[in-house]
Design an enzyme around this catalytic site. Sequence first.
Site, PDB file in Angstrom:
ATOM      1  N   ASP A  13      -0.838 -15.381   1.466  1.00 11.03           N
ATOM      2  CA  ASP A  13      -0.961 -13.925   1.374  1.00 11.03           C
ATOM      3  C   ASP A  13      -0.343 -13.402   0.080  1.00 11.03           C
ATOM      4  O   ASP A  13       0.438 -12.451   0.078  1.00 11.03           O
ATOM      5  CB  ASP A  13      -0.300 -13.267   2.590  1.00 11.03           C
ATOM      6  CG  ASP A  13      -0.683 -11.796   2.738  1.00 11.03           C
ATOM      7  OD1 ASP A  13      -1.741 -11.398   2.187  1.00 11.03           O
ATOM      8  OD2 ASP A  13       0.062 -11.055   3.396  1.00 11.03           O
ATOM      9  N   LYS A  26      13.555  -6.356   7.968  1.00 16.78           N
ATOM     10  CA  LYS A  26      12.125  -6.361   8.275  1.00 16.78           C
ATOM     11  C   LYS A  26      11.951  -6.489   9.785  1.00 16.78           C
ATOM     12  O   LYS A  26      12.060  -7.578  10.352  1.00 16.78           O
ATOM     13  CB  LYS A  26      11.448  -7.506   7.533  1.00 16.78           C
ATOM     14  CG  LYS A  26      11.753  -7.511   6.035  1.00 16.78           C
ATOM     15  CD  LYS A  26      11.079  -8.641   5.301  1.00 16.78           C
ATOM     16  CE  LYS A  26       9.618  -8.322   5.084  1.00 16.78           C
ATOM     17  NZ  LYS A  26       8.972  -9.260   4.143  1.00 16.78           N
ATOM     18  N   LEU A  29      11.490   1.673   3.852  1.00 14.66           N
ATOM     19  CA  LEU A  29      10.921   1.331   2.545  1.00 14.66           C
ATOM     20  C   LEU A  29       9.402   1.186   2.577  1.00 14.66           C
ATOM     21  O   LEU A  29       8.737   1.402   1.571  1.00 14.66           O
ATOM     22  CB  LEU A  29      11.541   0.026   2.036  1.00 14.66           C
ATOM     23  CG  LEU A  29      13.064   0.034   1.814  1.00 14.66           C
ATOM     24  CD1 LEU A  29      13.549  -1.347   1.427  1.00 14.66           C
ATOM     25  CD2 LEU A  29      13.436   1.055   0.747  1.00 14.66           C
ATOM     26  N   GLY A  30       8.874   0.780   3.708  1.00 11.91           N
ATOM     27  CA  GLY A  30       7.426   0.577   3.772  1.00 11.91           C
ATOM     28  C   GLY A  30       7.029  -0.207   5.002  1.00 11.91           C
ATOM     29  O   GLY A  30       7.836  -0.477   5.894  1.00 11.91           O
ATOM     30  N   VAL A  40       9.718  -2.209   7.148  1.00 16.14           N
ATOM     31  CA  VAL A  40      10.807  -2.640   6.257  1.00 16.14           C
ATOM     32  C   VAL A  40      11.771  -1.480   5.993  1.00 16.14           C
ATOM     33  O   VAL A  40      11.351  -0.386   5.627  1.00 16.14           O
ATOM     34  CB  VAL A  40      10.254  -3.177   4.922  1.00 16.14           C
ATOM     35  CG1 VAL A  40      11.381  -3.770   4.087  1.00 16.14           C
ATOM     36  CG2 VAL A  40       9.165  -4.224   5.172  1.00 16.14           C
TER      37      VAL A  40
END
Length: 389
Positions: free
Chosen positions: A202, A106, A83-84, A91
């Site tokens: 964050d 993750k 996913l990224g 992920v």
Amino acid sequence: MDLDAIQSEADEIASMMVQKQDEDLPQYKRIEENTNQRRLSFRHNLQKNIIKISDPVQGHKIKEEEHAFLHIPYYDLILEKRLGQGEVTDVFHGRWISRDHEVAIKVIRIQYLNEKVKSELVNEISMMYHIRYEHILNIFGACMEPNKYALIVEYMSLGSLYDVLKQKKIQLTWPDRWSIANQMIKGINYLHKLSRPIIHRDIKSHNILMTNNSNGFLVKVADFGLAKIKQETSRRSSYDSSVGTLQWKAPELLKMEEHTEASDVYALGIVLWELATECEPYEKIDDSKIRASVLRGDRLKIPPNVPTSFRELILKAWAHESATRPTCQQLLTLMKDTSSELDTAIIEKAIGTSVPKLIDIIVTTAERAAEGTTSQAASLHPSKKEYIL
């Protein structure tokens, strides 16, 4: 039970367990892609169980760690589509086999952790694992095996707010944006209001996740915690932890001051601007210019089409002085006070007239209807004296 014999045959037993899993789960076509990793996972968990029986001291330590959160073995996971990439994780969309549940996995980009860092990571995961709130991403558990450290979290089908705004596949109305803003602020407010408050540190559109629900969108805050593992990742590489987050940093953080609840609120202000404009903050602007601009007190331009109430929310959240920024709770109160104003504006735009004027029209129409009904009733029921001869 001959534990030594089992230990000596650990590799063979692990291979047999992999074969048995393949036979039992033919429906998972991608399961065969990670045969070696699953074998190592079975072997690790077999050896861990042997230690719990044979070594009381180490066994007690393992049991304490297992009580901190649910430990999910790597062999119980299937990594599907990537996913990224996050700050410290890769992920994947995947499946938790034993629960037959769709999840996001993750994978932490560190293969070895010393005992001190591992202990700190366990504490951080435990803290995140025990937080349950509608607008905080749920953590189901974690994989804590050599060379395989991963968080297993709920899957959010729309991805991040950043993805939704970037792809422009979904046309967000102002009520949609108002709802998204409200939910993400609620998530951060929950963290700030815990008995031991958590500062996110964050906040950015990448860490606001979305999925569909019966009311439109469900929004959850992700990626709080893991401060120690982020530090460890930064220490081991040339990775600059500020990369990708500078646009959301409050001016006081650029002066090397500590993260606070107020710096979280500033970052929310930038995310609110993203939500209002569907643009990326400070896109294609050099980092040094961003720093100088923020420290001067300059802010991103808010387009004139942004409703006044939403504009005020942004301006208050990204105020230059941290002491003048509202808390998340105050932002929620402000949203509650102004939501009726937004509703009125939407209604007026839809009907092409003001709400007070619409009310006058409705009242006048109702009065005329009532008069007509009374007249009609009188004609149908004449008075008694009309029947006297």
